[in-house]
Write a protein that holds these residues in place. Structure first.
Motif, PDB file in Angstrom:
ATOM      1  N   UNK A  13       0.825  -1.220   0.000  1.00 39.69           N
ATOM      2  CA  UNK A  13       0.000   0.000   0.000  1.00 39.69           C
ATOM      3  C   UNK A  13       0.856   1.266   0.000  1.00 39.69           C
ATOM      4  N   UNK A  14       1.903   1.281   0.802  1.00 39.30           N
ATOM      5  CA  UNK A  14       2.749   2.490   0.883  1.00 39.30           C
ATOM      6  C   UNK A  14       3.546   2.679  -0.408  1.00 39.30           C
ATOM      7  N   UNK A  15       4.167   1.602  -0.849  1.00 38.51           N
ATOM      8  CA  UNK A  15       4.970   1.701  -2.073  1.00 38.51           C
ATOM      9  C   UNK A  15       4.066   1.961  -3.282  1.00 38.51           C
ATOM     10  N   UNK A  16       2.901   1.315  -3.283  1.00 37.20           N
ATOM     11  CA  UNK A  16       1.949   1.545  -4.375  1.00 37.20           C
ATOM     12  C   UNK A  16       1.531   3.004  -4.446  1.00 37.20           C
ATOM     13  N   UNK A  17       1.222   3.591  -3.292  1.00 36.08           N
ATOM     14  CA  UNK A  17       0.818   5.003  -3.273  1.00 36.08           C
ATOM     15  C   UNK A  17       1.972   5.903  -3.688  1.00 36.08           C
ATOM     16  N   UNK A  18       3.166   5.573  -3.224  1.00 38.55           N
ATOM     17  CA  UNK A  18       4.328   6.376  -3.601  1.00 38.55           C
ATOM     18  C   UNK A  18       4.552   6.354  -5.113  1.00 38.55           C
ATOM     19  N   UNK A 137       9.208   0.809   4.390  1.00 38.58           N
ATOM     20  CA  UNK A 137       8.458   1.275   3.223  1.00 38.58           C
ATOM     21  C   UNK A 137       8.271   2.795   3.214  1.00 38.58           C
ATOM     22  N   UNK A 138       8.245   3.414   4.388  1.00 38.05           N
ATOM     23  CA  UNK A 138       8.119   4.885   4.414  1.00 38.05           C
ATOM     24  C   UNK A 138       9.357   5.535   3.799  1.00 38.05           C
ATOM     25  N   UNK A 142      10.159   7.897   0.301  1.00 36.09           N
ATOM     26  CA  UNK A 142      10.512   9.253   0.734  1.00 36.09           C
ATOM     27  C   UNK A 142      11.931   9.279   1.294  1.00 36.09           C
ATOM     28  N   UNK A 143      12.932   9.059   0.422  1.00 36.79           N
ATOM     29  CA  UNK A 143      14.313   9.023   0.929  1.00 36.79           C
ATOM     30  C   UNK A 143      14.718  10.330   1.586  1.00 36.79           C
TER      31      UNK A 143
END
Ligand SMILES: NC(=O)c1ccc[n+]([C@@H]2O[C@H](COP(=O)([O-])OP(=O)(O)OC[C@H]3O[C@@H](n4cnc5c(N)ncnc54)[C@H](OP(=O)(O)O)[C@@H]3O)[C@@H](O)[C@H]2O)c1
Length: 218
Positions: A13-18, A137-138, A142-143
């Protein structure tokens, strides 16, 4: 890029949204075409998000990301279908963690083999790149949340697939010099065996929002 995201967990979900935020189209795959987590995730996006089965997500994709638990990764990829993975970039972010005896987890495979290699061996026509498994995943999406540039790894047999991964990572904000090519897929072993240190660092630092930076001689 049209991406098939296999996995409805926090990473999918996080990577998909990113990735959607970076301009990609993402179809989230699951064992069920109407997985509630995937449906809720899709509803949170005006455009660019779709849901389906593992098979549908992989079939419609130009590149596939495996974001399923290490213990079920091969099962999920079999459900996606070898034919739907053939010739495609398959980024494997999974880790072979075994929590069956509690915390800290142990690795289900190590030293002379890795999950990345098992994925490549099981799907020889897929162009497997192990990457992103060494960070939360955050941080993946968002590096810049970290106070300085940090390092990421790509491991895989297909040089072009690793370049495509670098380009995809670039759309998430990862500078080319931050991405270290470790070599063929056997180099996945090191990145997976870093996880016992990663989980202890998370405990020591009290946050998953950290990463390592590789520093070498000038
Ligand atoms: N948490 C992080 O920040 C982080 C960072 C780097 C790497 N990773 C790695 O990323 C991966 C995903 O982690 P996560 O916590 O997001 O998800 P997860 O809970 O480990 O996995 C969720 C996915 O596994 C699927 N699944 C469960 N049982 C299955 C089975 N028997 N057959 C096929 N698929 C099955 C689920 O399918 P359904 O959708 O059908 O339920 C779901 O899509 C893990 O390997 C983890 O080690 C995590």
């Amino acid at each position: 890029m049209r991406i098939g995201m296999l996995g409805t967990g926090i990473v999918g979900r996080t990577l998909g949204s990113g990735l959607i935020g970076a301009g990609h189209e993402v179809t989230m795959g699951s064992r069920s075409a109407t997985n509630p987590m995937a449906m809720e995730w899709m509803a949170g996006h005006e455009t660019g998000a779709g849901v389906g089965t593992f098979e549908q997500a992989a079939a419609n994709a130009e590149a596939v990301i495996n974001a399923t638990g290490g213990g079920v990764t091969l099962e999920a990829l079999r459900a996606a279908g070898a034919a739907n993975l053939a010739g495609k970039l398959l980024i494997d972010v999974s880790n072979p963690l075994d929590f069956s005896k509690g915390f800290p987890p142990s690795l289900t495979v190590s030293n002379t083999d890795s999950l990345g290699e098992q994925v490549q061996a099981a799907f020889p026509e897929a162009r497997v790149v192990k990457s992103l498994n060494t960070i939360s995943c955050d941080v993946m999406v968002n590096p810049g949340m970290l106070v300085q540039p940090t390092s990421l790894f790509v491991c895989g047999n297909d040089v072009a697939a690793k370049q495509e991964t670098r380009e995809l990572l670039g759309t998430l904000g990862w500078a080319p010099e931050s991405v270290i090519d470790l070599g063929d897929i056997t180099t996945s072993r090191g990145t997976e065996m870093y996880l016992p240190l990663w989980v202890r660092l998370m405990g020591a630092l009290g946050t998953p929002h950290f990463n390592i930076a590789i520093v070498h001689q000038a």
